[in-house]
Design a protein around this motif. Structure first.
Motif, short mmCIF file in Angstrom:
data_model
loop_
_atom_site.label_atom_id
_atom_site.label_comp_id
_atom_site.label_asym_id
_atom_site.label_seq_id
_atom_site.Cartn_x
_atom_site.Cartn_y
_atom_site.Cartn_z
N ALA A 208 -17.95 12.02 38.11
CA ALA A 208 -17.07 11.61 39.20
C ALA A 208 -16.39 10.28 38.90
CB ALA A 208 -17.87 11.52 40.50
N THR A 209 -17.10 9.37 38.27
CA THR A 209 -16.51 8.08 37.91
C THR A 209 -15.44 8.27 36.83
OG1 THR A 209 -18.55 6.91 38.46
CG2 THR A 209 -16.99 5.74 37.05
N CYS A 210 -15.64 9.22 35.94
CA CYS A 210 -14.62 9.50 34.91
C CYS A 210 -13.32 9.95 35.57
CB CYS A 210 -15.13 10.57 33.95
SG CYS A 210 -16.37 9.96 32.76
N ARG A 211 -13.40 10.65 36.69
CA ARG A 211 -12.18 11.05 37.40
C ARG A 211 -11.39 9.83 37.81
NH1 ARG A 211 -10.80 11.62 42.87
NH2 ARG A 211 -9.22 13.22 43.29
N ARG A 212 -12.05 8.78 38.27
CA ARG A 212 -11.35 7.56 38.70
C ARG A 212 -10.72 6.87 37.49
NH1 ARG A 212 -14.92 4.68 43.36
NH2 ARG A 212 -12.84 3.86 43.83
N VAL A 213 -11.38 6.96 36.33
CA VAL A 213 -10.79 6.40 35.11
C VAL A 213 -9.48 7.12 34.79
CG1 VAL A 213 -11.10 6.03 32.63
CG2 VAL A 213 -13.03 5.70 34.19
N LEU A 214 -9.50 8.44 34.88
CA LEU A 214 -8.31 9.23 34.56
C LEU A 214 -7.20 8.99 35.57
CD1 LEU A 214 -10.05 12.53 33.44
CD2 LEU A 214 -8.94 10.83 31.97
N GLU A 215 -7.55 8.81 36.83
CA GLU A 215 -6.52 8.50 37.83
C GLU A 215 -5.83 7.18 37.49
OE1 GLU A 215 -8.79 8.55 41.41
OE2 GLU A 215 -8.39 10.67 41.82
N ASN A 216 -6.60 6.19 37.06
CA ASN A 216 -6.00 4.91 36.68
C ASN A 216 -5.18 5.06 35.41
OD1 ASN A 216 -5.51 2.10 36.47
ND2 ASN A 216 -7.45 1.69 37.50
N THR A 217 -5.65 5.90 34.50
CA THR A 217 -4.91 6.13 33.26
C THR A 217 -3.51 6.67 33.55
OG1 THR A 217 -6.97 6.63 32.09
CG2 THR A 217 -4.93 7.36 31.05
N SER A 218 -3.41 7.58 34.52
CA SER A 218 -2.10 8.18 34.84
C SER A 218 -1.16 7.16 35.49
CB SER A 218 -2.28 9.38 35.77
OG SER A 218 -2.82 8.99 37.02
N ARG A 219 -1.71 6.05 36.03
CA ARG A 219 -0.86 4.99 36.56
C ARG A 219 -0.43 4.02 35.46
NH1 ARG A 219 -5.37 4.85 40.28
NH2 ARG A 219 -4.93 6.24 42.04
N LEU A 220 -1.19 3.99 34.37
CA LEU A 220 -0.88 3.08 33.26
C LEU A 220 0.12 3.68 32.27
CD1 LEU A 220 -4.54 1.88 32.59
CD2 LEU A 220 -2.68 0.40 33.34
N ALA A 221 0.18 5.00 32.21
CA ALA A 221 1.01 5.67 31.21
C ALA A 221 1.73 6.85 31.85
CB ALA A 221 0.15 6.14 30.04
N VAL A 222 2.79 7.28 31.22
CA VAL A 222 3.55 8.43 31.70
C VAL A 222 2.89 9.70 31.15
CG1 VAL A 222 5.76 9.61 31.73
CG2 VAL A 222 5.68 7.10 31.83
N VAL A 223 2.29 10.47 32.05
CA VAL A 223 1.66 11.73 31.67
C VAL A 223 2.48 12.86 32.30
CG1 VAL A 223 -0.43 13.12 31.75
CG2 VAL A 223 -0.60 10.62 31.65
N PRO A 224 3.01 13.77 31.49
CA PRO A 224 3.75 14.90 32.07
C PRO A 224 2.92 15.60 33.14
CG PRO A 224 4.02 14.87 29.70
CD PRO A 224 2.99 13.82 30.02
N SER A 225 3.57 16.04 34.21
CA SER A 225 2.87 16.64 35.33
C SER A 225 2.22 17.96 34.93
CB SER A 225 3.83 16.88 36.48
OG SER A 225 4.76 17.90 36.14
N ALA A 226 1.20 18.33 35.71
CA ALA A 226 0.53 19.61 35.45
C ALA A 226 1.52 20.76 35.59
CB ALA A 226 -0.64 19.78 36.41
N LYS A 227 2.45 20.66 36.54
CA LYS A 227 3.43 21.74 36.74
C LYS A 227 4.35 21.89 35.54
CE LYS A 227 6.83 23.48 40.08
NZ LYS A 227 7.77 23.92 39.06
N SER A 228 4.80 20.75 34.98
CA SER A 228 5.69 20.84 33.81
C SER A 228 4.98 21.46 32.62
CB SER A 228 6.22 19.46 33.46
OG SER A 228 5.23 18.67 32.84
N VAL A 229 3.67 21.29 32.58
CA VAL A 229 2.88 21.87 31.48
C VAL A 229 2.72 23.36 31.69
CG1 VAL A 229 0.63 21.89 30.35
CG2 VAL A 229 1.68 19.71 30.99
N THR A 230 2.28 23.75 32.90
CA THR A 230 2.03 25.18 33.14
C THR A 230 3.30 26.00 33.16
OG1 THR A 230 2.02 24.74 35.54
CG2 THR A 230 -0.11 24.72 34.40
N ASP A 231 4.43 25.37 33.49
CA ASP A 231 5.71 26.10 33.52
C ASP A 231 6.26 26.34 32.11
OD1 ASP A 231 5.62 26.22 36.23
OD2 ASP A 231 7.14 24.67 36.60
#
Length: 292
Positions: A208-231
């Protein structure tokens, strides 16, 4: 052969010649042993009663890729003779230090810089009791790899992530709360928290704590959205999209530990699960923040 001379003028010198380095594996901490032959030049090699005592201390630094502190030598009290007598100088290295030294050497030999200090315990009148010498100790690449193999079964894999203690130069958009702030210091602090939870066998909390790390990571860097990936068909995805696919899948797995509802019914977490998520999270944080 590597040699050092510590001068106590006008008395004489302590000659130190170094042999082949070896490693004694331990539990998360290992002894790098430097065998030496030590001689006091002012002592009578033919007289068994001719001896002197000295305390040898020192520090160990890297030479690759830059001059950085590693550790202190274990203090060693020596009985000097007029002939070469065998002794050992020892430096303790953690798992992380071994792995960092391996990374820094690249394809070269491993080279450490020793700053030695010898102190005569009963110096003659008129002789300054302290002498210093600085020298490199080069461990051939093949020998260094042998040493790492000796310790291999005791050393875990380290994922290295730059970890500032604060973000004094960070300029980010205002956040709703401190927990939402784009902060590399906060992200790495959470990563350390997850590692501590893994150590304390709190597998679900670690994930669960790793999820919070990843949420912060997405604020620090531009990560393509899940929708753009699945589309985009998998075979046509760009490199950034393929990294994003990994990112979103890991975050999705972490979310199962964060939520406690019907969507996660039947989920259970083991050490292997938590270790895999922690390693993946550390790798993703390192990959995305190194591009900042």
């Amino acid at each position: 052969m590597t040699m050092a001379s510590l001068r106590f003028l006008p008395l004489g010198q302590i000659h130190v010649s170094f042999g082949d380095v070896h490693l004694t594996p331990g539990v998360a901490n290992h002894r790098l042993v430097l065998p030496v032959q030590v001689t006091g030049t002012w002592l009578d090699a033919q007289d068994p009663a001719s001896n002197a005592q000295a305390l040898v201390t020192g520090t160990v630094w890297t030479e690759q890729p830059s001059f950085r502190w590693v550790a202190g030598l274990e203090p060693q009290a020596l009985t000097l003779r007029g002939y070469a007598a065998g002794e050992e100088l020892v430096v303790s290295l953690t798992d992380d230090q071994l792995i960092c030294l391996e990374r820094m050497r690249g394809q070269d030999d491993a080279t450490l810089r020793l700053k030695l200090q010898a102190t005569l315990l009963t110096p003659p009148d008129g002789v300054h009791p302290v002498a210093h010498e600085e020298l490199p100790v080069r461990i051939p690449r093949s020998r260094w790899q042998e040493l790492l193999e000796q310790a291999g079964t005791e050393v875990g894999v380290l994922v290295r992530v730059s970890s500032p203690l604060s973000d004094p130069d960070l300029t980010a958009a205002p956040a709703a709360s401190d927990e939402d702030a784009a902060s590399l210091a906060q992200a790495t602090a959470r990563l350390r928290q997850a590692r501590a939870e893994l150590r304390d066998q709190q597998w679900e909390h670690c994930v669960a704590t790793c999820r919070r790390v990843l949420e912060n990571t997405s604020r620090l860097a531009v990560v393509p959205s899940a929708k753009s990936v699945t589309d985009t068909p998998a075979a046509q995805r760009t490199q950034d999209q393929r990294w994003a696919a990994i990112f979103h899948d890991v975050k999705s797995m972490c979310s199962a530990a964060h939520h406690d509802d019907s969507t996660t019914e039947g989920f259970s977490w083991s050490r292997a699960d938590a270790e895999a998520i922690l390693a993946a999270t550390a790798g993703l944080l390192g990959r995305y923040t190194q591009q900042r």
